[in-house]
Motif scaffolding. Sequence first.
Motif, PDB file in Angstrom:
ATOM      1  N   PHE A 264       0.819  -1.208   0.000  1.00  0.00           N
ATOM      2  CA  PHE A 264       0.000   0.000   0.000  1.00  0.00           C
ATOM      3  C   PHE A 264       0.858   1.266   0.000  1.00  0.00           C
ATOM      4  N   SER A 265       2.169   1.084  -0.007  1.00  0.00           N
ATOM      5  CA  SER A 265       3.070   2.241  -0.094  1.00  0.00           C
ATOM      6  C   SER A 265       4.348   1.788  -0.790  1.00  0.00           C
ATOM      7  N   ASN A 266       5.426   1.600  -0.025  1.00  0.00           N
ATOM      8  CA  ASN A 266       6.722   1.231  -0.570  1.00  0.00           C
ATOM      9  C   ASN A 266       6.731  -0.241  -0.976  1.00  0.00           C
ATOM     10  N   GLU A 312      -4.156  -3.745   4.622  1.00  0.00           N
ATOM     11  CA  GLU A 312      -4.341  -2.330   4.309  1.00  0.00           C
ATOM     12  C   GLU A 312      -3.442  -1.433   5.161  1.00  0.00           C
ATOM     13  N   HIS A 313      -2.341  -2.022   5.634  1.00  0.00           N
ATOM     14  CA  HIS A 313      -1.293  -1.263   6.315  1.00  0.00           C
ATOM     15  C   HIS A 313       0.042  -1.905   5.961  1.00  0.00           C
ATOM     16  N   THR A 314       1.108  -1.128   6.046  1.00  0.00           N
ATOM     17  CA  THR A 314       2.437  -1.652   5.730  1.00  0.00           C
ATOM     18  C   THR A 314       3.419  -1.310   6.836  1.00  0.00           C
ATOM     19  N   GLU A 315       4.547  -2.038   6.821  1.00  0.00           N
ATOM     20  CA  GLU A 315       5.667  -1.809   7.737  1.00  0.00           C
ATOM     21  C   GLU A 315       5.204  -1.794   9.194  1.00  0.00           C
ATOM     22  N   ASP A 316       4.324  -2.778   9.496  1.00  0.00           N
ATOM     23  CA  ASP A 316       3.642  -2.821  10.796  1.00  0.00           C
ATOM     24  C   ASP A 316       3.775  -4.174  11.478  1.00  0.00           C
ATOM     25  N   MET A 317       4.876  -4.882  11.191  1.00  0.00           N
ATOM     26  CA  MET A 317       4.997  -6.248  11.692  1.00  0.00           C
ATOM     27  C   MET A 317       6.462  -6.586  11.932  1.00  0.00           C
ATOM     28  N   VAL A 318       6.716  -7.463  12.901  1.00  0.00           N
ATOM     29  CA  VAL A 318       8.045  -8.021  13.125  1.00  0.00           C
ATOM     30  C   VAL A 318       7.934  -9.530  12.975  1.00  0.00           C
ATOM     31  N   ILE A 319       8.864 -10.132  12.227  1.00  0.00           N
ATOM     32  CA  ILE A 319       8.853 -11.578  12.034  1.00  0.00           C
ATOM     33  C   ILE A 319      10.202 -12.174  12.435  1.00  0.00           C
ATOM     34  N   GLU A 320      10.171 -13.452  12.779  1.00  0.00           N
ATOM     35  CA  GLU A 320      11.398 -14.212  13.013  1.00  0.00           C
ATOM     36  C   GLU A 320      11.511 -15.274  11.932  1.00  0.00           C
ATOM     37  N   ILE A 321      12.612 -15.253  11.198  1.00  0.00           N
ATOM     38  CA  ILE A 321      12.849 -16.178  10.095  1.00  0.00           C
ATOM     39  C   ILE A 321      13.825 -17.249  10.548  1.00  0.00           C
ATOM     40  N   ASP A 322      13.440 -18.512  10.383  1.00  0.00           N
ATOM     41  CA  ASP A 322      14.348 -19.615  10.680  1.00  0.00           C
ATOM     42  C   ASP A 322      15.544 -19.529   9.728  1.00  0.00           C
ATOM     43  N   ARG A 323      16.734 -19.468  10.268  1.00  0.00           N
ATOM     44  CA  ARG A 323      17.944 -19.242   9.453  1.00  0.00           C
ATOM     45  C   ARG A 323      18.173 -20.371   8.446  1.00  0.00           C
ATOM     46  N   ASN A 324      17.731 -21.580   8.781  1.00  0.00           N
ATOM     47  CA  ASN A 324      17.982 -22.725   7.908  1.00  0.00           C
ATOM     48  C   ASN A 324      16.868 -22.967   6.893  1.00  0.00           C
ATOM     49  N   SER A 624      -3.499  -8.031  -7.494  1.00  0.00           N
ATOM     50  CA  SER A 624      -4.423  -6.899  -7.416  1.00  0.00           C
ATOM     51  C   SER A 624      -4.981  -6.676  -6.015  1.00  0.00           C
ATOM     52  N   ASP A 625      -4.349  -7.288  -5.003  1.00  0.00           N
ATOM     53  CA  ASP A 625      -4.889  -7.215  -3.645  1.00  0.00           C
ATOM     54  C   ASP A 625      -4.373  -6.013  -2.854  1.00  0.00           C
ATOM     55  N   THR A 626      -3.563  -5.154  -3.483  1.00  0.00           N
ATOM     56  CA  THR A 626      -3.138  -3.911  -2.840  1.00  0.00           C
ATOM     57  C   THR A 626      -3.339  -2.759  -3.815  1.00  0.00           C
ATOM     58  N   TYR A 627      -3.248  -1.541  -3.301  1.00  0.00           N
ATOM     59  CA  TYR A 627      -3.339  -0.354  -4.149  1.00  0.00           C
ATOM     60  C   TYR A 627      -2.379   0.687  -3.596  1.00  0.00           C
ATOM     61  N   GLN A 628      -1.885   1.539  -4.463  1.00  0.00           N
ATOM     62  CA  GLN A 628      -0.863   2.501  -4.074  1.00  0.00           C
ATOM     63  C   GLN A 628      -1.493   3.755  -3.473  1.00  0.00           C
ATOM     64  N   THR A 629      -1.000   4.149  -2.306  1.00  0.00           N
ATOM     65  CA  THR A 629      -1.510   5.356  -1.636  1.00  0.00           C
ATOM     66  C   THR A 629      -0.479   6.476  -1.581  1.00  0.00           C
ATOM     67  N   MET A 630       0.765   6.174  -1.994  1.00  0.00           N
ATOM     68  CA  MET A 630       1.836   7.174  -1.923  1.00  0.00           C
ATOM     69  C   MET A 630       2.475   7.316  -3.309  1.00  0.00           C
ATOM     70  N   PRO A 631       2.139   8.364  -4.060  1.00  0.00           N
ATOM     71  CA  PRO A 631       2.620   8.528  -5.437  1.00  0.00           C
ATOM     72  C   PRO A 631       4.132   8.474  -5.589  1.00  0.00           C
ATOM     73  N   ILE A 632       4.869   8.783  -4.538  1.00  0.00           N
ATOM     74  CA  ILE A 632       6.326   8.783  -4.627  1.00  0.00           C
ATOM     75  C   ILE A 632       6.875   7.412  -5.039  1.00  0.00           C
ATOM     76  N   PHE A 633       6.127   6.341  -4.757  1.00  0.00           N
ATOM     77  CA  PHE A 633       6.585   4.989  -5.078  1.00  0.00           C
ATOM     78  C   PHE A 633       5.977   4.447  -6.376  1.00  0.00           C
ATOM     79  N   SER A 634       5.101   5.186  -7.019  1.00  0.00           N
ATOM     80  CA  SER A 634       4.304   4.627  -8.119  1.00  0.00           C
ATOM     81  C   SER A 634       5.095   4.395  -9.398  1.00  0.00           C
ATOM     82  N   ASN A 635       6.271   4.987  -9.535  1.00  0.00           N
ATOM     83  CA  ASN A 635       7.064   4.788 -10.751  1.00  0.00           C
ATOM     84  C   ASN A 635       8.171   3.752 -10.577  1.00  0.00           C
ATOM     85  N   MET A 636       8.222   3.095  -9.431  1.00  0.00           N
ATOM     86  CA  MET A 636       9.254   2.086  -9.207  1.00  0.00           C
ATOM     87  C   MET A 636       8.994   0.861 -10.082  1.00  0.00           C
TER      88      MET A 636
END
Length: 674
Positions: A264-266, A312-324, A624-636
Motif C-alpha cells: 500500500f506504499s513502498n 491495508e497497512h504496511t511496515e507494521d509487523m516483526v517476524i522471526e525467520i528460521d535461518r535454515n 491486485s490485492d493492494t493499491y498505491q496510496t503514496m505517489p512517490i513509489f508509483s514509478n518504481m
Amino acid sequence: MENVLVASCKRVKGKVLRKVKRQSIMLKDRTLQLSDGAELVVGGLGLLDKKARMQADNFVRPQKAQYKTNMWQENSLAVKTQSRDFVLQTMLESGEFTFDHMYVIRNPYGESPLVALALFVTEAACRVRVTTKGKTPETDYVSELPSAKKHRVPILGLYPGMENQVLIELLDDYNQTLASHTIPIETKNLPRYMRECITVKKKPENPAFPFVLINGGVDIHTCAFDREGDIRFFLRRKPRGYGIFPLSKGRFFYMEKDIATPSFSNPQTVQSHDMDYMGRIFKTYHTKNGVHHTVEEKIGGNILAGSNTMLEHTEDMVIEIDRNTGEIVWSLEIWDLFDDTYKDLMDWCHVNSAAYYEKDNSILISLRNIHSVICVDYGTKKLRWLLADPEFWKGTPMTKYLLQPVGEVPWVYQQHAAYEIEEDFDGNPDTKHIMVYDNHWARRRPAKSFDGDPLSYVSFYDVNEKEMTVSLYKRFASPKTRIRANGIYVPDKRRVYNMAGSYAEPVDEDMGGVYEYDFESGEVLAEYGVRPGYFRGYNFEPDVEQLARPIKPAKDYFVGELRHPKELTSEDYPKEMAGKVKRIRNQKVDCQLQEDILMVQATDHQLQKIYFFGEKGNYVVDYSDTYQTMPIFSNMTYAHTAHLENLPSDSYQLYLVVEDRLYKTGKYIKKTSV
C-alpha cells in the motif's frame, strides 16, 4: 562533417578495442615475475566464470530441469557462488600453486571489486599474515590466518583505481617470518558518483573503528572507508535502500533492490541473501509479504526482520525467520498492541528496528511514525512499557504503559535504531540502558508536544522497569537528521558513533555524516562528511578465517515462501479471453525464470495478474490485492515473483493483466515431473 564522422568512428573503434582487450585479459590467466624471482599467476575472472558455468549443473537444484521455456533462464546467485568456489578449491587441491608460484584473483565471486583471493600450498603447516599497504602505516589492512598447509587467503582493503602492494608472509608458531612476497594487485576505478564522496572534516588519532562501513540510501554503494576517507571496500550491486545488516561470523543480510511485492506504499523486498564480504551467497530467503528496514540476529542464528501484515497497512509487523528453512516461526502484529488513536495512516507505525534480548525474553522495537520505543514480551506478545512523550499519548488507554520521567527528559521524535546496552552504567540491577537515535523530527506525524529542537541526538536512557520510570543518562548531538541513521556504543574504547545518514539540509554540500565521540567528555574525536548520504553505518569487521573456508555445497539454498499460482475457477476465468487479445509490446514488462521462480518485471501496481493457461488446467497469481496510496513509489519498476513449485506438470501459455487489460506474452512454460 566528414572529420566529425572520422573522429566518431575512431572513438567507437577505440572503445571496441579497449573492450576486446579487457575481455581477452579476463578470459585467460597471466603470469608475472616478481622482483624477488617468484611467479604470480593472475587469474582471469572471465576464465573462472567460464569454468564455473561448466560445473553449475552439479550445484543447481533438480527443480530447474523440470522447466522448458522460451524465456531467459538463469541460475540463482548461490549456484554462481558454489560453482566458482568449487573451481577455486579444485585448483588449490591440485597442488599446482605454491608460495613461489602463487595464484591470485581479484573479485573472484563478482560482487566485491576491492577484495582478492590467493591460493597456494606449503610443505609444512604455517600461519599467514596479509598486509594490504595503506597510504599511511595507520591505514594498512592487516589480517592473519591459522596454521595450515593448503591456503585460501582473502585479501581485503584494496584501494580502487591503482596497483596495490600486498605483503603476504608465512609465519611460524613464534610469529617469526619464514618467507614473504609483495604482490601487485590492480583494481578498477570507483563508479564516478562514488569518487570523492567521503570528506575528512576531523581525522581521528586512534579511532575505535579503523574502517567504517556505510550503506543504504539511494546514491551510494555499500562501502567501507579508512581514517583518511579512502574507500577500501564496496559491493558491486546496490541493495535495497536499507542497505545490508551485519550477522555473526562476518556475514550479512542483503535485501535485493529490484525483486519485490507491491504494497500500500513502498514495494517490499521479497528476495534476500545470507552473504559475506568476499561476495559469496550462501542462502537465499523468500518472504511473501516482504522485509524492510531492520534485520537483527537472535541467539542461535534466527533472523528478526521488519515485515508487513498487508491488511491495508504496511511496515507494521516483526517476524522471526528460521535461518535454515526460511520459515516464519514467530510474528508480531504491532496493531494488536495499541488503541486506535494513531491508526489513521497507511504506514501508521513504521517499524524501523527490532532487537531480541535473551536475558529477559524481550524485544525492543522502534516505531518511527508514533514517536515511540516499545518493549514487548517475546513469549506472551504483551506490551511491557512504552518510551514516548507522555503528552503525545495523553488521554489514551496507552498511558498505563508509559514510562514516567525522572528529572528533565528530552523525548524521542521520529526516532530510529533503539537498542539495549549491555554495560551496567549505574550498578542498579533494576535498570536497563537504552540507546536510541533520536532524529527529533515530526514531519511524518505532526505532534503538538514537539519542541522544535534543531538538532538530532544519539540518546542514552536509563529505564527502571520495576518503577516504570525513565531518565536521560547522556546524549550526543549532530545536525538535524530527518530519517535513517543509527548510534553505536563501543564499550572497550568508551566511544560513541553517530551515523547521521540523512541530513534535513546539506552540511557543506554533504547529505550525511559520521561522528565519533568520547563517551565521557562528549568531545568530537572524528567527523566525516558523506556527500550522497546513507542509511546506517557499522564497524567494518569481516571474519577472515570464515572467508578463507570453502563453501559446503548444498541444494537447500532457496528457502522461504513466495506467491504460488492458484487454480482458476469458472468465476476467475478472464472474460477478455472471449475477444481479441493483443500481444504485449509497448508496456515495460519483461519475463524470465530464475530456476523455478518466474519473475515479471513491471512498474508498481501496473501488473495485476499472471495467468498460466495450460492444456489440462489454468492458474493465476493475483497481484491486485493492494493499491498505491503514496505517489512517490508509483514509478518504481521491479520483478514480481511467482514460485512454480506447486504448478502441475503441463504446457502453459503466459498471459498478463497490465493496467486492467489482458495481454498475451508469447512466452510459454513446459513443466515436467522430476
